[in-house]
Design an enzyme around this catalytic site. Structure first.
Site, PDB file in Angstrom:
ATOM      1  N   LYS A  12      77.265  26.131  76.979  1.00 41.40           N
ATOM      2  CA  LYS A  12      76.892  25.039  77.899  1.00 41.40           C
ATOM      3  C   LYS A  12      77.199  25.420  79.352  1.00 41.40           C
ATOM      4  CE  LYS A  12      79.794  22.077  75.944  1.00 41.40           C
ATOM      5  NZ  LYS A  12      80.401  22.885  74.878  1.00 41.40           N
ATOM      6  N   ARG A  87      80.163  12.701  74.608  1.00 42.23           N
ATOM      7  CA  ARG A  87      80.732  13.385  73.458  1.00 42.23           C
ATOM      8  C   ARG A  87      81.115  12.434  72.334  1.00 42.23           C
ATOM      9  NH1 ARG A  87      82.771  18.218  76.375  1.00 42.23           N
ATOM     10  NH2 ARG A  87      84.061  19.452  75.054  1.00 42.23           N
ATOM     11  N   ARG A 126      86.802  34.832  76.374  1.00 43.66           N
ATOM     12  CA  ARG A 126      86.317  34.257  77.640  1.00 43.66           C
ATOM     13  C   ARG A 126      87.353  34.401  78.757  1.00 43.66           C
ATOM     14  NH1 ARG A 126      84.184  28.232  77.816  1.00 43.66           N
ATOM     15  NH2 ARG A 126      86.113  27.855  76.691  1.00 43.66           N
ATOM     16  N   ARG A 159      91.547  30.138  79.789  1.00 37.89           N
ATOM     17  CA  ARG A 159      91.855  28.711  79.676  1.00 37.89           C
ATOM     18  C   ARG A 159      92.974  28.524  78.656  1.00 37.89           C
ATOM     19  NH1 ARG A 159      86.212  25.522  79.028  1.00 37.89           N
ATOM     20  NH2 ARG A 159      87.429  24.473  77.438  1.00 37.89           N
ATOM     21  N   ARG A 170      89.406  21.668  68.429  1.00 38.37           N
ATOM     22  CA  ARG A 170      88.229  21.344  69.249  1.00 38.37           C
ATOM     23  C   ARG A 170      86.979  21.271  68.369  1.00 38.37           C
ATOM     24  NH1 ARG A 170      88.948  26.042  73.395  1.00 38.37           N
ATOM     25  NH2 ARG A 170      86.948  25.393  74.270  1.00 38.37           N
TER      26      ARG A 170
HETATM   27  P1  AP5 Z   1      80.691  28.958  77.744  1.00 37.80           P
HETATM   28  O1  AP5 Z   1      79.322  28.831  78.317  1.00 37.80           O
HETATM   29  O2  AP5 Z   1      81.835  29.020  78.689  1.00 37.80           O
HETATM   30  O3  AP5 Z   1      80.933  27.863  76.601  1.00 37.80           O
HETATM   31  P2  AP5 Z   1      80.882  26.264  76.658  1.00 37.80           P
HETATM   32  O4  AP5 Z   1      79.815  25.787  75.767  1.00 37.80           O
HETATM   33  O5  AP5 Z   1      80.856  25.802  78.073  1.00 37.80           O
HETATM   34  O6  AP5 Z   1      82.244  25.995  75.913  1.00 37.80           O
HETATM   35  P3  AP5 Z   1      83.550  25.199  76.342  1.00 37.80           P
HETATM   36  O7  AP5 Z   1      84.688  25.880  75.629  1.00 37.80           O
HETATM   37  O8  AP5 Z   1      83.663  25.047  77.822  1.00 37.80           O
HETATM   38  O9  AP5 Z   1      83.235  23.816  75.683  1.00 37.80           O
HETATM   39  P4  AP5 Z   1      84.233  22.742  75.304  1.00 37.80           P
HETATM   40  O10 AP5 Z   1      83.311  21.659  74.956  1.00 37.80           O
HETATM   41  O11 AP5 Z   1      85.234  23.141  74.301  1.00 37.80           O
HETATM   42  O12 AP5 Z   1      85.093  22.583  76.650  1.00 37.80           O
HETATM   43  P5  AP5 Z   1      84.947  21.640  77.917  1.00 37.80           P
HETATM   44  O13 AP5 Z   1      85.373  22.402  79.098  1.00 37.80           O
HETATM   45  O14 AP5 Z   1      83.641  20.956  77.948  1.00 37.80           O
HETATM   46  O15 AP5 Z   1      80.690  30.274  76.807  1.00 37.80           O
HETATM   47  C1  AP5 Z   1      81.867  30.681  76.112  1.00 37.80           C
HETATM   48  C2  AP5 Z   1      82.007  32.200  76.170  1.00 37.80           C
HETATM   49  O16 AP5 Z   1      80.908  32.796  75.471  1.00 37.80           O
HETATM   50  C3  AP5 Z   1      81.970  32.768  77.600  1.00 37.80           C
HETATM   51  O17 AP5 Z   1      82.879  33.813  77.677  1.00 37.80           O
HETATM   52  C4  AP5 Z   1      80.521  33.273  77.770  1.00 37.80           C
HETATM   53  O18 AP5 Z   1      80.447  34.393  78.653  1.00 37.80           O
HETATM   54  C5  AP5 Z   1      80.141  33.631  76.334  1.00 37.80           C
HETATM   55  N1  AP5 Z   1      78.730  33.374  76.043  1.00 37.80           N
HETATM   56  C6  AP5 Z   1      77.975  32.289  76.455  1.00 37.80           C
HETATM   57  N2  AP5 Z   1      76.719  32.375  75.957  1.00 37.80           N
HETATM   58  C7  AP5 Z   1      76.691  33.509  75.187  1.00 37.80           C
HETATM   59  C8  AP5 Z   1      75.672  34.136  74.396  1.00 37.80           C
HETATM   60  N3  AP5 Z   1      74.437  33.613  74.298  1.00 37.80           N
HETATM   61  N4  AP5 Z   1      75.984  35.263  73.725  1.00 37.80           N
HETATM   62  C9  AP5 Z   1      77.256  35.812  73.810  1.00 37.80           C
HETATM   63  N5  AP5 Z   1      78.254  35.270  74.564  1.00 37.80           N
HETATM   64  C10 AP5 Z   1      77.974  34.135  75.239  1.00 37.80           C
HETATM   65  O19 AP5 Z   1      86.055  20.534  77.579  1.00 37.80           O
HETATM   66  C11 AP5 Z   1      87.436  20.900  77.533  1.00 37.80           C
HETATM   67  C12 AP5 Z   1      88.259  19.720  77.057  1.00 37.80           C
HETATM   68  O20 AP5 Z   1      88.126  18.629  77.984  1.00 37.80           O
HETATM   69  C13 AP5 Z   1      87.837  19.119  75.701  1.00 37.80           C
HETATM   70  O21 AP5 Z   1      88.430  19.811  74.618  1.00 37.80           O
HETATM   71  C14 AP5 Z   1      88.352  17.679  75.850  1.00 37.80           C
HETATM   72  O22 AP5 Z   1      89.759  17.613  75.675  1.00 37.80           O
HETATM   73  C15 AP5 Z   1      88.069  17.377  77.313  1.00 37.80           C
HETATM   74  N6  AP5 Z   1      86.731  16.781  77.511  1.00 37.80           N
HETATM   75  C16 AP5 Z   1      85.674  17.342  78.197  1.00 37.80           C
HETATM   76  N7  AP5 Z   1      84.611  16.513  78.190  1.00 37.80           N
HETATM   77  C17 AP5 Z   1      84.998  15.409  77.489  1.00 37.80           C
HETATM   78  C18 AP5 Z   1      84.321  14.206  77.107  1.00 37.80           C
HETATM   79  N8  AP5 Z   1      83.034  13.966  77.458  1.00 37.80           N
HETATM   80  N9  AP5 Z   1      85.007  13.293  76.369  1.00 37.80           N
HETATM   81  C19 AP5 Z   1      86.311  13.498  76.025  1.00 37.80           C
HETATM   82  N10 AP5 Z   1      86.995  14.627  76.333  1.00 37.80           N
HETATM   83  C20 AP5 Z   1      86.344  15.572  77.066  1.00 37.80           C
HETATM   84 ZN    ZN Z   2      82.188  24.691  79.245  1.00 33.78          ZN
END
Ligand code: AP5
Ligand code: ZN
Length: 210
Positions: A12, A87, A126, A159, A170
């Site tokens: 994402k 979410r 990552r 992170r 997660r």
């Molecule tokens: P990356 O693009 O960084 O992954 P992502 O989908 O953004 O994953 P996140 O870990 O950020 O998602 P998340 O939902 O757990 O965390 P968030 O920050 O939203 O890609 C990951 C890695 O893979 C990178 O190294 C990249 O280079 C690589 N990659 C990407 N695409 C690739 C491909 N095609 N092939 C190979 N490699 C690839 O949320 C964090 C925390 O915040 C949550 O756990 C929760 O506690 C809280 N939170 C956030 N939003 C909410 C909400 N709406 N409600 C409640 N709590 C929330």
């Molecule tokens: Zn993310």
């Protein structure tokens, strides 16, 4: 308005800037906003910290409040891409209300589909540039100089929640609370095969947005 959803590590945060630039949209990522609040030590950040570090979701109230405020930023007037929001079902219902009040609507929901088995390597490899949110991967998207951001040269970090143990929590939160939203958005959802390499994922997104 577009929303991208999918499990941790599905891509994402990697793909959202591509959509943002190509379609002149604002990128609103609740995870990035929460991490900024934690780093700044605000009361909201202190409240969110524990849940984030354990891999649980932060309260609906907190994230809805953040999005409600961010939507009115002047730079978001052309539209926005929501990364990681909504979410939960209550967040999705609240989003409908917030959009209706602003006479806006959701044009597309992108569901990034990746099997859990691929996510451990993506998450544990990552590296991020904290102030911009740019992400890299030790194997799949390495920085030009190891450990340094390509643009600023500043250090890259991991992170706190990017470890195999927290990833389990997660993923559990994703499957129980977020995956059911696919049914909620079934009329508008485009399934993206996000197990493919980054460029191929970007192509599928362009097709889904066309
Ligand atoms: P990356 O693009 O960084 O992954 P992502 O989908 O953004 O994953 P996140 O870990 O950020 O998602 P998340 O939902 O757990 O965390 P968030 O920050 O939203 O890609 C990951 C890695 O893979 C990178 O190294 C990249 O280079 C690589 N990659 C990407 N695409 C690739 C491909 N095609 N092939 C190979 N490699 C690839 O949320 C964090 C925390 O915040 C949550 O756990 C929760 O506690 C809280 N939170 C956030 N939003 C909410 C909400 N709406 N409600 C409640 N709590 C929330
Ligand atoms: Zn993310």
């Amino acid at each position: 308005m577009r929303s991208s959803t999918g499990p941790p590590g599905c891509g994402k945060g990697t793909q959202s800037p591509v959509i943002k630039d190509e379609y002149c949209l604002c990128h609103l990522a609740t995870g990035d906003m929460l991490r900024a609040a934690v780093a700044a030590g605000t009361p909201l950040g202190m409240e969110a910290k524990k849940a984030m570090e354990s891999g649980a979701l932060v309260s609906d109230e907190i994230v809805v409040g953040l999005i409600n405020e961010a939507m009115d930023r002047p730079e978001c007037s052309r539209g926005f891409i929501l990364d990681g929001f909504p979410r939960t079902l209550p967040q999705a219902e609240k989003l409908d209300e917030m959009l209706e009040q602003r006479h806006k609507k959701i044009d597309a929901v992108l569901n990034f589909d990746v099997p859990d088995s691929l996510l451990v390597e993506r998450i544990t490899g990552r590296l991020i540039h904290p102030s911009s949110g740019r992400s890299y991967h030790e194997r799949f998207a390495p920085p030009k100089v190891p450990g340094k951001d390509d643009i600023t040269g500043e250090p890259l970090v991991r992170r706190k929640d990017d470890n195999a143990e927290t990833l389990k929590a997660r993923l559990a939160a994703f499957h129980s609370q977020t995956a059911p939203l696919i049914e909620f958005y079934k009329q508008r959802v485009a399934i993206i095969d996000a197990a493919k390499p980054q460029e191929e994922v970007a192509k599928q997104i362009r097709n889904a947005m066309a």
